[in-house]
Design an enzyme around this catalytic site. Sequence first.
Site, short mmCIF file in Angstrom:
data_model
loop_
_atom_site.label_atom_id
_atom_site.label_comp_id
_atom_site.label_asym_id
_atom_site.label_seq_id
_atom_site.Cartn_x
_atom_site.Cartn_y
_atom_site.Cartn_z
N LYS A 168 153.31 65.50 90.11
CA LYS A 168 152.14 65.49 89.97
C LYS A 168 151.60 65.78 91.95
O LYS A 168 151.76 64.86 92.34
CB LYS A 168 151.87 64.77 89.32
CG LYS A 168 151.98 64.50 87.47
CD LYS A 168 151.49 63.83 87.44
CE LYS A 168 151.84 63.31 85.32
NZ LYS A 168 150.63 64.45 84.83
N ARG A 205 157.25 65.50 75.56
CA ARG A 205 157.70 65.10 74.20
C ARG A 205 159.90 65.66 74.09
O ARG A 205 160.19 65.68 73.14
CB ARG A 205 157.52 67.19 74.27
CG ARG A 205 158.16 68.01 75.08
CD ARG A 205 156.98 69.07 75.80
NE ARG A 205 155.48 68.38 75.94
CZ ARG A 205 154.96 69.37 76.17
NH1 ARG A 205 154.70 70.91 76.21
NH2 ARG A 205 153.47 69.41 76.69
N1 BES Z 1 151.71 62.45 80.81
C1 BES Z 1 150.99 63.24 80.84
C2 BES Z 1 149.79 63.52 80.10
C3 BES Z 1 148.76 63.04 80.83
C4 BES Z 1 147.44 63.71 81.48
C5 BES Z 1 148.52 61.78 79.95
C6 BES Z 1 146.23 63.26 81.79
C7 BES Z 1 146.79 61.37 80.44
C8 BES Z 1 146.29 62.30 81.54
C9 BES Z 1 152.01 64.01 80.37
O1 BES Z 1 153.38 64.09 80.58
C10 BES Z 1 152.35 65.40 81.26
O2 BES Z 1 152.33 66.10 82.86
N2 BES Z 1 151.83 66.27 80.48
C11 BES Z 1 151.55 67.66 81.32
C12 BES Z 1 152.24 69.42 80.34
C13 BES Z 1 152.34 70.46 81.13
C14 BES Z 1 153.41 70.27 81.99
C15 BES Z 1 153.05 71.44 80.28
C16 BES Z 1 149.90 68.52 81.13
O3 BES Z 1 149.23 67.80 80.85
O4 BES Z 1 149.75 68.69 82.11
MN MN Z 2 154.15 64.47 82.74
#
Ligand code: BES
Ligand code: MN
Length: 489
Positions: free
Chosen positions: A266, A340
């Site tokens: 990230k 997931r």
């Molecule tokens: N934990 C995150 C989702 C999230 C994002 C929670 C912002 C709270 C605030 C999750 O694991 C994630 O990183 N999801 C990605 C999925 C994508 C890579 C398909 C996302 O939402 O960007």
């Molecule tokens: Mn994630």
Amino acid sequence: MDIAFANAIPEDADTVLVAVEEGRKLFPSAQAFDETAGGAVGRAVRVGRYSGKKGEMLDILAPDGVAAERIVAVGAGDYSAFEPLDRQKLGGDAWAHLNKVGARRVAVPTSSALDVCDFAHGMVLRSYRFDAYRTRIEDEDRPTVEKITIVADDLDGAEDKARRLQHLADGVFLTRNLVSEPANTLYPEEFARRAGALSALGVDVEALGEARMAELGMGALLGVGQGSERESQLVVMRWEGGAGDDPWLAVVGKGVCFDTGGISLKPGAGMEEMKFDMAGAGCVTGLMHVLAARGARANVVGVIGCVENMPSHRAQRPGDVVTTMSGQTIEVVNTDAEGRLVLADALHYTVETFKPKQVVDLATLTGAIVVALGSYRAGVFSNDDDLASALRAAGEETGEELWRMPLGERYDKDIASDIADMKNVGKAREAGSTAGAVLLRRFVGDTPWAHLDIAGTAWTKSDEPLAPKGATGFGVRLLDRFVADNWEA
Ligand code: BES
Ligand code: MN
Ligand code: ZN
């Protein structure tokens, strides 16, 4: 903060709280109190702009003859339209005001102690603080309110109601504590230990480590934790409050103790927020606390998948293919879509082991749900209309509101992989939350299931009536209500 009951205003109360309806109309209990205060309240609400609108507060210096220092008139607006949730929110607002003025011991005269229990519950929920790492005692923000005394002639049933609500608040606070805790202290094994403390309430808690999960074939969950020094844990919490042959309700939570994104790292800005990526698991744990503490007459199993998503020389790579416990394979196109993967194995394990009548999962699964719904509602995805509406109804009652989001064949096709049964992402920038949900759906078989994407609601950046800024504990009150209305009724 303590809640107490009495038939008369305690001598040590520094603040008397009375309620006023829109149109400067004192509640009967406020009117009765005002007779002992020489009419000071009635005069005060008539001299200015104050009208008793919902949430409007008026501070009145207590006149001679009243032992307290101040009287606070809380505007209730149109009280005839009030539901318990309105009383709770008004209590939360009143709590914030009482702290602003520095009240310590507050007396609330009332003709309905039962109604004021809801009000006091709102005060308790709003009073939460995460103080574990504050070492400075001269903390100016430290709340002043110590005690709320509900004063009524008739206290019948009020102590029972207050006890029930206290258990609920305790569970919400447990969830908030877990979610607030930083990832250097709350890693999977520590999470399992904290969940283990529920055994004192009669919850049977079992933690499966990596060796056991490997035997079970949980390649997806283990793949996420593979880059971390910390050992992944699957924690199973059983509360058997129903009859022996009653079916199980299963509640499953995403417990990513920290989500760096893994090799699909990230961006740095805001990454510290990702300590809250275990809020689903935190909710499940807080819920189990509530159900056990109040002796819920239902069989409920909570399952949480606890991992840390880290980049390292051992971390899984984009493109890796993992085999889940169900036998289905997943191509990990993006290591940041890890929730997931954890839930795929946790859900399959749960439906396989407990054959639940219904399964509900909670997860901070996607940023896309925050884009769609903001922080006011969580998304609900379900293969069962009745379950979805029962959850939505519980959400409306508790103010933890849900909005139904779609599943379906066409979305499901979006996660087709060229080399495995599925991939862990859908189309770029399209229906991202549903892409996560359709993957989860493949791991619950025919079990009635609902997935709550709480990424936008588990944390608040500003104070809300029932939660100061920070971890909200979203889902605990909703699911407690859902269990009471649908499993214990
Ligand atoms: N934990 C995150 C989702 C999230 C994002 C929670 C912002 C709270 C605030 C999750 O694991 C994630 O990183 N999801 C990605 C999925 C994508 C890579 C398909 C996302 O939402 O960007
Ligand atoms: Mn994630
Ligand atoms: Zn995540």
